[in-house]
Design a protein around this motif. Structure first.
Motif, PDB file in Angstrom:
ATOM      1  N   GLU A  13      46.632   5.370  41.055  1.00 35.72           N
ATOM      2  CA  GLU A  13      45.995   6.698  41.092  1.00 35.72           C
ATOM      3  C   GLU A  13      45.478   6.706  39.505  1.00 35.72           C
ATOM      4  O   GLU A  13      44.529   7.640  39.154  1.00 35.72           O
ATOM      5  CB  GLU A  13      46.491   7.686  41.616  1.00 35.72           C
ATOM      6  N   GLU A  64      36.329   3.641  38.633  1.00 38.02           N
ATOM      7  CA  GLU A  64      34.976   4.192  39.017  1.00 38.02           C
ATOM      8  C   GLU A  64      34.117   4.316  37.595  1.00 38.02           C
ATOM      9  O   GLU A  64      32.927   4.060  38.213  1.00 38.02           O
ATOM     10  CB  GLU A  64      35.187   5.686  39.431  1.00 38.02           C
ATOM     11  N   GLY A  65      34.591   4.495  36.718  1.00 35.78           N
ATOM     12  CA  GLY A  65      33.463   4.671  35.500  1.00 35.78           C
ATOM     13  C   GLY A  65      33.311   3.051  35.159  1.00 35.78           C
ATOM     14  O   GLY A  65      31.946   3.250  34.615  1.00 35.78           O
ATOM     15  N   LYS A  69      44.514   5.174  36.993  1.00 37.80           N
ATOM     16  CA  LYS A  69      43.248   4.448  36.772  1.00 37.80           C
ATOM     17  C   LYS A  69      41.960   4.631  37.635  1.00 37.80           C
ATOM     18  O   LYS A  69      41.063   3.880  37.341  1.00 37.80           O
ATOM     19  CB  LYS A  69      43.762   2.837  36.721  1.00 37.80           C
ATOM     20  N   ARG A  70      42.175   5.425  38.394  1.00 40.08           N
ATOM     21  CA  ARG A  70      40.966   5.713  39.311  1.00 40.08           C
ATOM     22  C   ARG A  70      39.703   5.906  38.606  1.00 40.08           C
ATOM     23  O   ARG A  70      38.730   5.503  38.758  1.00 40.08           O
ATOM     24  CB  ARG A  70      41.245   6.846  40.363  1.00 40.08           C
ATOM     25  N   GLU A  71      39.912   7.090  37.714  1.00 39.46           N
ATOM     26  CA  GLU A  71      38.515   7.581  36.827  1.00 39.46           C
ATOM     27  C   GLU A  71      38.146   6.354  36.172  1.00 39.46           C
ATOM     28  O   GLU A  71      37.032   6.086  36.111  1.00 39.46           O
ATOM     29  CB  GLU A  71      39.081   8.625  36.178  1.00 39.46           C
TER      30      GLU A  71
END
Length: 308
Positions: free
Chosen positions: A175, A182-183, A177-179
């Motif tokens: 979680e 997604e980037g 590393k989600r951003e």
């Protein structure tokens, strides 16, 4: 010049900074004044003696470099050119050093968009992802690709390469590393701590395994008929390969090599803004032991480098 060497196998403390003569480039080679060195988990395993790729100590680790041509015994490159690459892999390149002699064909001119630290972080992970997704899996427009470990070194580059090829990208990541993933372009992120990818994903064309363990085995059920598992870590598992083939699936292992066309393809992606490299932390040359401790800690976001 300074080198980082080891006289025995063991933990990060066996790595020592010493003086050594500069290498002399042979015909078709150049001498690179190194500005940055990319670190890879393989090097920690070699340092400990997990397998004897480089023979017994003393030896000098490392392959990923970025720097400036100091001498040239070839017309392909000239003194002053900024270059990067992973020369000679899997033979010793002696890259933990201030100067490295390398075949000119194993290097490419550094894209202006990348710093030396970023360029040094790219070759092994970039070529692993490129050779897996392009050369082996032939990923194309509209394919569904599952990248395991999307926040790591190979994974974060693989997401971007797959997107550049027109694929829909699913990735597993924590979680935290989600951003980040997604980037990079991931269309779907599966938090491995909360969700079993083997239950959540179906009808995938290509799986890229960068994690090892039982990941490749558990990926068998997520592939569509005729789908393809490409693994960077379980390439010698003949029993598992046979299970994939018996199920009507393809199984390929990546044995990465310093392919000049692949390296130049990565440059092209960088230059058109389709690929960037994330350096989590850069350590000074003399702090190599600290860098290896961090390397062994795992859960990295992108790559670690040494600066010279």
């Amino acid at each position: 010049m300074r080198i980082i060497t080891q006289h025995q196998l063991g933990g990060p403390e066996v790595l020592t900074v010493e003086e050594a003569p500069k290498p002399r480039p042979r015909p078709t080679e150049v001498l690179v004044r190194v500005e940055a060195i990319g670190l890879n988990p393989l090097e920690a395993r070699l340092r400990e003696g997990e397998f004897p790729l480089l023979g017994p100590p003393p030896f000098v680790l490392g392959w990923d470099i970025s720097g400036v041509v100091d001498q040239a015994q070839t017309g392909r490159l000239r003194p002053g050119d900024e270059v990067f690459g992973m020369p000679l892999f899997p033979r010793a390149a002696n890259a933990y050093a201030e100067f490295v002699a390398a075949p000119a064909l194993h290097l490419a001119r550094k894209p202006a968009a990348l710093s030396h630290a970023e360029a040094a972080a790219l070759p092994i992970v970039g070529l692993t992802a490129w050779q897996g997704l392009v050369d082996l899996a032939r990923v194309g427009e509209g394919d569904r690709v599952l990248v395991h470990g999307g926040g790591g070194g190979v994974g974060h580059v693989a997401i971007q390469i797959a997107k550049a090829l027109g694929a829909q990208v699913i990735t597993t990541a924590g979680e935290s590393k989600r951003e980040f993933v997604e980037g990079l372009g991931a269309d779907e992120v599966i938090d491995y701590a909360k969700t079993d990818f083997a239950e959540a994903v179906r009808e995938v064309d290509v799986v890229l395994d960068t994690l090892g363990g039982d990941t490749a085995e558990r990926s068998l059920g997520v592939l569509r008929p005729g789908g393809h598992l490409v693994t960077a870590v379980a390439d010698e598992d003949t029993e598992l390969a046979a299970r994939y083939e018996a199920a009507g699936l393809r199984f390929s292992g990546i044995a990465v090599d310093p392919d000049p066309s692949g390296l130049h393809a990565l440059v092209g992606l960088v230059e058109r803004g389709a690929l960037r490299v994330h350096v989590q932390e850069a350590f000074p040359f003399e702090r190599v032991a600290d860098a290896h401790r961090r390397l062994e800690g795992g859960h990295l976001q992108g790559k670690l480098v040494l600066t010279v």
